[in-house]
Design an enzyme around this catalytic site. Structure first.
Site, PDB file in Angstrom:
ATOM      1  N   CYS A 168     -11.476  -9.100   3.127  1.00  0.00           N
ATOM      2  CA  CYS A 168     -10.336  -9.479   2.280  1.00  0.00           C
ATOM      3  C   CYS A 168     -10.334 -10.962   1.929  1.00  0.00           C
ATOM      4  O   CYS A 168      -9.545 -11.394   1.100  1.00  0.00           O
ATOM      5  CB  CYS A 168      -9.038  -9.079   2.963  1.00  0.00           C
ATOM      6  N   HIS A 187      -3.574 -13.009   0.022  1.00  0.00           N
ATOM      7  CA  HIS A 187      -4.153 -11.665   0.062  1.00  0.00           C
ATOM      8  C   HIS A 187      -3.005 -10.672   0.284  1.00  0.00           C
ATOM      9  O   HIS A 187      -2.171 -10.843   1.177  1.00  0.00           O
ATOM     10  CB  HIS A 187      -5.182 -11.579   1.183  1.00  0.00           C
ATOM     11  N   ASN A 192      -3.133  -2.689  -0.088  1.00  0.00           N
ATOM     12  CA  ASN A 192      -4.134  -3.709   0.233  1.00  0.00           C
ATOM     13  C   ASN A 192      -5.452  -3.296  -0.410  1.00  0.00           C
ATOM     14  O   ASN A 192      -6.088  -2.341   0.021  1.00  0.00           O
ATOM     15  CB  ASN A 192      -4.259  -3.797   1.763  1.00  0.00           C
TER      16      ASN A 192
HETATM   17  N1  COA Z   1       4.144   6.217   9.773  1.00  0.00           N
HETATM   18  C1  COA Z   1       5.046   6.393  10.755  1.00  0.00           C
HETATM   19  N2  COA Z   1       4.917   5.851  11.976  1.00  0.00           N
HETATM   20  C2  COA Z   1       3.840   5.098  12.208  1.00  0.00           C
HETATM   21  C3  COA Z   1       2.837   4.886  11.239  1.00  0.00           C
HETATM   22  C4  COA Z   1       3.023   5.479   9.990  1.00  0.00           C
HETATM   23  N3  COA Z   1       2.152   5.336   8.969  1.00  0.00           N
HETATM   24  N4  COA Z   1       1.886   4.107  11.763  1.00  0.00           N
HETATM   25  C5  COA Z   1       2.258   3.827  13.020  1.00  0.00           C
HETATM   26  N5  COA Z   1       3.435   4.432  13.297  1.00  0.00           N
HETATM   27  C6  COA Z   1       4.202   4.409  14.521  1.00  0.00           C
HETATM   28  C7  COA Z   1       3.364   4.056  15.727  1.00  0.00           C
HETATM   29  O1  COA Z   1       2.750   5.210  16.253  1.00  0.00           O
HETATM   30  C8  COA Z   1       4.403   3.474  16.644  1.00  0.00           C
HETATM   31  O2  COA Z   1       5.111   4.527  17.256  1.00  0.00           O
HETATM   32  P1  COA Z   1       5.622   4.379  18.791  1.00  0.00           P
HETATM   33  O3  COA Z   1       6.558   3.218  18.773  1.00  0.00           O
HETATM   34  O4  COA Z   1       6.263   5.698  19.019  1.00  0.00           O
HETATM   35  O5  COA Z   1       4.365   4.126  19.558  1.00  0.00           O
HETATM   36  C9  COA Z   1       5.371   2.767  15.706  1.00  0.00           C
HETATM   37  O6  COA Z   1       5.184   3.381  14.417  1.00  0.00           O
HETATM   38  C10 COA Z   1       5.126   1.290  15.595  1.00  0.00           C
HETATM   39  O7  COA Z   1       3.752   1.117  15.378  1.00  0.00           O
HETATM   40  P2  COA Z   1       3.131  -0.309  15.274  1.00  0.00           P
HETATM   41  O8  COA Z   1       1.656  -0.196  15.098  1.00  0.00           O
HETATM   42  O9  COA Z   1       3.662  -1.126  16.410  1.00  0.00           O
HETATM   43  O10 COA Z   1       3.804  -0.800  13.916  1.00  0.00           O
HETATM   44  P3  COA Z   1       3.798  -2.233  13.300  1.00  0.00           P
HETATM   45  O11 COA Z   1       5.180  -2.709  13.102  1.00  0.00           O
HETATM   46  O12 COA Z   1       2.823  -3.165  13.967  1.00  0.00           O
HETATM   47  O13 COA Z   1       3.236  -1.921  11.841  1.00  0.00           O
HETATM   48  C11 COA Z   1       1.221  -2.176  10.564  1.00  0.00           C
HETATM   49  C12 COA Z   1       1.911  -1.431  11.694  1.00  0.00           C
HETATM   50  C13 COA Z   1      -0.186  -1.662  10.443  1.00  0.00           C
HETATM   51  C14 COA Z   1       1.986  -1.934   9.280  1.00  0.00           C
HETATM   52  C15 COA Z   1       1.248  -3.702  10.892  1.00  0.00           C
HETATM   53  O14 COA Z   1       0.809  -3.914  12.232  1.00  0.00           O
HETATM   54  C16 COA Z   1       0.389  -4.501   9.966  1.00  0.00           C
HETATM   55  O15 COA Z   1       0.639  -4.546   8.778  1.00  0.00           O
HETATM   56  N6  COA Z   1      -0.597  -5.185  10.503  1.00  0.00           N
HETATM   57  C17 COA Z   1      -1.517  -5.958   9.690  1.00  0.00           C
HETATM   58  C18 COA Z   1      -2.552  -5.018   9.130  1.00  0.00           C
HETATM   59  C19 COA Z   1      -3.295  -5.613   7.981  1.00  0.00           C
HETATM   60  O16 COA Z   1      -2.738  -6.277   7.155  1.00  0.00           O
HETATM   61  N7  COA Z   1      -4.573  -5.325   7.947  1.00  0.00           N
HETATM   62  C20 COA Z   1      -5.437  -5.750   6.905  1.00  0.00           C
HETATM   63  C21 COA Z   1      -5.646  -7.203   6.974  1.00  0.00           C
HETATM   64  S1  COA Z   1      -6.725  -7.675   5.741  1.00  0.00           S
END
Ligand code: COA
Length: 338
Positions: free
Chosen positions: A118, A263, A293
């Site tokens: 990215c 990004h 993304n």
């Molecule tokens: N729909 C519903 N629930 C979901 C889910 C989805 N698509 N994905 C994860 N969950 C659940 C998890 O299982 C977790 O459940 P639990 O609390 O029962 O264990 C809960 O939601 C929270 O998950 P978590 O991973 O802690 O969520 P988060 O707030 O960290 O959000 C992302 C997840 C991926 C959106 C976030 O971490 C993020 O954006 N990270 C950066 C990723 C990124 O930008 N990557 C590319 C960089 S170039």
């Protein structure tokens, strides 16, 4: 920086392209256990475009983005000296830039791929700028294009909701030193964290050949694996540091910038970075609600849209930062020249 360059560099024109197929959050909730509410609240994404046509590839997206940029610049493809294709999802592991060169008829251009996930477009702009500012080339096409739908595990709800396919292009052209528009940059890599976001190649246990001491193992690339929480923390902590370092080296204050173009990974990341820099949220350029993304394409896609909407004016200062797998991250500061 301006005194050490032979000639200036500026972005002359941009273009972008997305596939027709639109997958919204409701559609995704039919594939994995998720909901429109969850995705919007955690990411800001409403829908994304997917390259569903098996006869089309990253080259189709990259070439239509490039042609838009060439047309806006009224430039003949044969005038391009160099093509840099930033992608992590090439058609060919030997490189796809040459296919783009042939498809758009840029017959005189050298072409190579640049892989930096990215951050690829930022690294592409910085690389192109070096070739221009040192006097080697005059017209460079930088394309960010990714089709990560090819590499997503469509049963993994933590990643399949995030990504979309797209391409964005920019033509960088030489100009007098006084009109230099690409003011400076700051780049970083931390390979010790590469496992946090990766499309790993894994070898099979079975040997494909064994002869005396010669053992050959082959394998295949896996799907995207990501530690979302760690990547999130990395982005909101490291991107502001990169921006501040870059602005400081240019004697520009955060309040002097007109646009923050990050990004497009997650709406919360965009706002967290802006908050840390005390940059007003109305300066954030964002279109990830429509595209998700799109990896190396996200910055030129958002830049092209903002230019088409005539948001960006002559002499506006734009801070552009990319971040992602590698881990790689970095900033390039641009003064927009119409
Ligand atoms: N729909 C519903 N629930 C979901 C889910 C989805 N698509 N994905 C994860 N969950 C659940 C998890 O299982 C977790 O459940 P639990 O609390 O029962 O264990 C809960 O939601 C929270 O998950 P978590 O991973 O802690 O969520 P988060 O707030 O960290 O959000 C992302 C997840 C991926 C959106 C976030 O971490 C993020 O954006 N990270 C950066 C990723 C990124 O930008 N990557 C590319 C960089 S170039």
């Amino acid at each position: 920086m301006i005194s050490s360059i032979l000639q200036g560099a500026k972005i002359l024109a941009t273009g972008s392209s997305v596939p027709d197929l639109c997958l919204n959050n409701e559609d995704l909730s039919q594939i994995v256990e998720t909901s429109d509410d969850w995705i919007i609240n955690r990411t800001g994404i409403k829908e994304r475009r997917i390259l569903g046509d098996r006869h089309k590839s990253i080259i189709d997206l990259a070439s239509s983005a490039s042609i838009e940029a060439l047309e806006k610049a009224s430039m003949n493809p044969a005038d391009i000296d160099l093509i840099i294709l930033a992608t992590s999802s090439p058609n060919d592991l030997f490189g796809s830039a040459s296919q783009l060169q042939a498809k758009i008829g840029a017959t005189k251009a050298v072409a190579f791929d640049l892989t930096a996930a990215c951050s690829g477009f930022v690294l592409g702009i910085v690389t192109a700028t070096q070739f221009i500012q040192n006097g080697s080339y005059n017209n460079i096409l930088v394309v960010g294009a990714d089709v990560l739908s090819n590499w997503i595990d469509w049963s993994d709800r933590s990643t399949c909701i995030l990504f979309g396919d797209a391409a964005g292009a920019a033509i960088i052209q030489s100009c007098p030193k006084e009109d230099n528009g690409i003011l400076g940059f700051q780049l970083n890599t931390d390979g010790s964290k590469s496992f946090q976001l990766s499309i790993p190649y894994e070898k099979n246990n079975e040997k494909v050949m064994q002869k005396q001491s010669l053992n050959i193992f082959q394998g295949q690339f896996k799907n995207i694996i990501m530690n979302g929480k760690e990547v999130y923390k990395f982005a909101v902590s490291q991107v502001p540091v990169s921006i501040l370092q870059c602005l400081k080296s240019l004697n520009i204050l955060p309040e002097d910038i007109h646009w923050l173009l990050l990004h497009q990974a997650n709406e919360r990341i965009l706002h967290a970075v802006a908050n840390r820099l005390s940059i007003n949220s109305n300066k954030i350029i964002s279109n990830l609600n429509k595209y998700g993304n799109t990896s190396a394409a996200s910055i030129p896609l958002a830049l092209n849209e903002a230019l088409n909407e005539k948001k960006i004016k002559h002499n506006d200062i734009i801070v552009i930062s990319g971040f992602g797998a590698g881990l790689t991250w970095g900033t390039v500061v641009i003064k927009w020249k119409c």
